[in-house]
Structure formats: structure tokens, C-alpha cells
Enzyme design. Structure first.
Site, PDB file in Angstrom:
ATOM      1  N   ASP A 121       0.861  -1.180   0.000  1.00  0.00           N
ATOM      2  CA  ASP A 121       0.000   0.000   0.000  1.00  0.00           C
ATOM      3  C   ASP A 121       0.900   1.233   0.000  1.00  0.00           C
ATOM      4  O   ASP A 121       1.848   1.318   0.784  1.00  0.00           O
ATOM      5  CB  ASP A 121      -0.908   0.010   1.234  1.00  0.00           C
ATOM      6  CG  ASP A 121      -1.887   1.167   1.205  1.00  0.00           C
ATOM      7  OD1 ASP A 121      -2.967   1.010   0.626  1.00  0.00           O
ATOM      8  OD2 ASP A 121      -1.551   2.241   1.769  1.00  0.00           O
ATOM      9  N   LEU A 122       0.617   2.192  -0.886  1.00  0.00           N
ATOM     10  CA  LEU A 122       1.450   3.388  -0.983  1.00  0.00           C
ATOM     11  C   LEU A 122       1.214   4.313   0.205  1.00  0.00           C
ATOM     12  O   LEU A 122       0.063   4.603   0.562  1.00  0.00           O
ATOM     13  CB  LEU A 122       1.154   4.143  -2.276  1.00  0.00           C
ATOM     14  CG  LEU A 122       1.625   3.506  -3.575  1.00  0.00           C
ATOM     15  CD1 LEU A 122       1.285   4.420  -4.743  1.00  0.00           C
ATOM     16  CD2 LEU A 122       3.116   3.231  -3.541  1.00  0.00           C
ATOM     17  N   ASP A 164      -4.543   2.204  -4.611  1.00  0.00           N
ATOM     18  CA  ASP A 164      -3.079   2.131  -4.504  1.00  0.00           C
ATOM     19  C   ASP A 164      -2.650   0.875  -3.754  1.00  0.00           C
ATOM     20  O   ASP A 164      -1.603   0.852  -3.110  1.00  0.00           O
ATOM     21  CB  ASP A 164      -2.529   3.381  -3.807  1.00  0.00           C
ATOM     22  CG  ASP A 164      -3.059   3.545  -2.389  1.00  0.00           C
ATOM     23  OD1 ASP A 164      -4.174   3.040  -2.095  1.00  0.00           O
ATOM     24  OD2 ASP A 164      -2.378   4.162  -1.557  1.00  0.00           O
TER      25      ASP A 164
END
Length: 243
Positions: A121-122, A164
């Protein structure tokens, strides 16, 4: 016998044509004549060549060439349908449907299957979207996919779950030291971001789970990896945690 190019290639006598006469495959496969029509993905990349061959020198009529071109277009259409069913349209990575199908139909049923699933996950992506807009956000997601491909081994699989959130699947990888080495490489490659003139504050948090040690069902593996990813975020982000 595959030849490059974007147009059909017709060789009526392979043993007299300067391109094919010295190719070992011409004699070995007893190819006397050859007609090849390239097959393209929708993005213009070449998938391969649809071929018609005869053991004797032959003359291919314009109707025969056109028929093979029509088959090539039909095959390209099928490839496009398959890609839309299994690929994420923005990044070109596999999608959630493909991942679920892979586990439900193959990995979960294979008692010898083992590997590692990483949930990425960004960190900071929402702020980038809010500040610079979704167009730049989409560029970031495409770049993430590009970097993921660089991190994966030959048999690895990259998946965009949505937003994301990404999954990296490492078949046959179950050694913890090697898993940590891959995780560190991913953190490094995702830590530096400059797009156009913008220096972006982005990194990634990674949750790691191992199958079949932790689980074999994909829904449960994703749940475990997601929980481990949130532990990474709670420990300051830009790090990894095992379930």
C-alpha cells in the site's frame, strides 16, 4: 520459423529464398513454403505469428493471405477479451479476478504449492492525489507497476487490487531471509519519487504472508497480509511486517 515485421511474409520456396534457405529448421521440419501473418495486442505489441506452411513450394493466393489475416484479427480480438478479463486496464498488471482464479483453480488445490504473498500500500498517495490531481496519481500508479515488474522474478506475478493497493506473488519462495531481501529491495525502489518537477513524498508499507504455512485460501491470505501491512504503517510506514 518466425519472422519479424508488421506485414504478412510470403515465401513460396524456402530453399531458394535467401532468408530461409540456410535456416536449419527449413530442412529439419521439411518446410517448402511459408506464409506468416503477425498477431498484435491492442496496444500494438506483437504477440506472435500465425503461420501456414507446406512441405512443397507453393503459391499462396491473395484470398489465402486475406483468410489468414482475418484469422489473425480474430485471434487478436480473443487476446484483447482475455486481457480485459484478467488485466488491470490502467497499469497492465493482473487484476483481483485473476488472482482469485489462480488460487481457487490451481494453488489452493495443489498440495505441494508454496510461496509468498506481499501486500503493498502506498504511503502518502492520497495527499499526492489531493494536491496534484488524479492525472498525476495515475502516472504514479503506472510507475509503481513498472517498478513492481523490475522487482519480480521470472515466475513472479504482480497484481493491482484497486486504488493504490498491490499484491506481489512469489511462487516457490518460502525462505524468510530471501523474503526479507526481496522486501528490502521493494522498499528501496519505492522510496524515491520525482515526476516532472514534483518531488513526491511517497513510500510503501508491506504486509507479508507465506502459503501454505499461514493459509492457502486467497481471501484469508489477503486478510492476513492486509493486517500485517497495517502493522507496518503503525510502525512508521516505509517498512514491512510478517503476519
Amino acid at each position: 520459423m518466425l519472422f519479424g515485421g508488421r506485414e504478412p511474409l510470403l515465401i513460396e520456396n524456402t530453399r531458394k529464398n535467401p532468408v530461409s534457405q540456410n535456416m536449419p529448421l527449413t530442412e529439419k521440419a521439411n518446410i517448402g513454403s511459408y506464409l506468416g501473418v503477425p498477431v498484435f495486442y491492442q496496444n500494438g505489441e506483437v504477440y506472435g505469428t500465425l503461420c501456414a506452411m507446406d512441405s512443397k513450394p507453393s503459391t499462396y493466393s491473395p484470398e489465402a493471405v486475406k483468410a489468414l489475416e482475418n484469422l489473425s484479427q480474430l485471434f487478436a480480438y480473443v487476446l484483447d477479451l482475455e486481457a480485459k478479463a484478467t488485466k488491470d486496464q490502467l497499469t497492465g498488471l493482473y487484476n483481483r479476478h485473476f488472482l482469485y482464479q489462480l488460487f481457487d483453480e490451481k494453488i489452493t488445490l495443489d498440495k505441494t504449492a508454496k510461496g509468498t504473498l506481499m501486500f503493498l500500500d502506498l504511503d502518502g498517495f492520497k495527499a499526492v492525489n489531493d494536491k496534484y490531481g488524479h492525472e498525476l496519481g495515475d502516472i504514479v500508479l503506472k510507475e509503481v507497476a513498472h517498478r513492481i515488474r523490475k522487482c519480480l522474478p521470472e515466475n513472479g506475478i504482480g497484481v493491482r487490487l484497486g486504488g493504490d493497493e498491490f499484491v506481489l506473488l512469489f511462487p516457490e519462495l518460502a525462505n524468510k531471509n530471501k523474503i526479507e531481501q526481496h522486501a528490502r529491495e521493494i522498499l528501496e525502489i519505492m522510496s524515491s519519487w520525482q515526476i516532472y518537477e514534483h518531488q513526491l513524498a511517497l513510500s510503501t508499507s508491506i504486509g507479508i504472508t507465506i502459503y501454505p504455512e499461514d493459509e492457502t485460501r486467497i481471501r484469508t491470505l489477503l486478510k492476513y497480509a492486509d493486517a500485517a501491512m497495517y502493522q507496518a504503517k503503525e510502525h512508521g510506514k516505509n517498512c514491512y511486517r510478517f503476519f
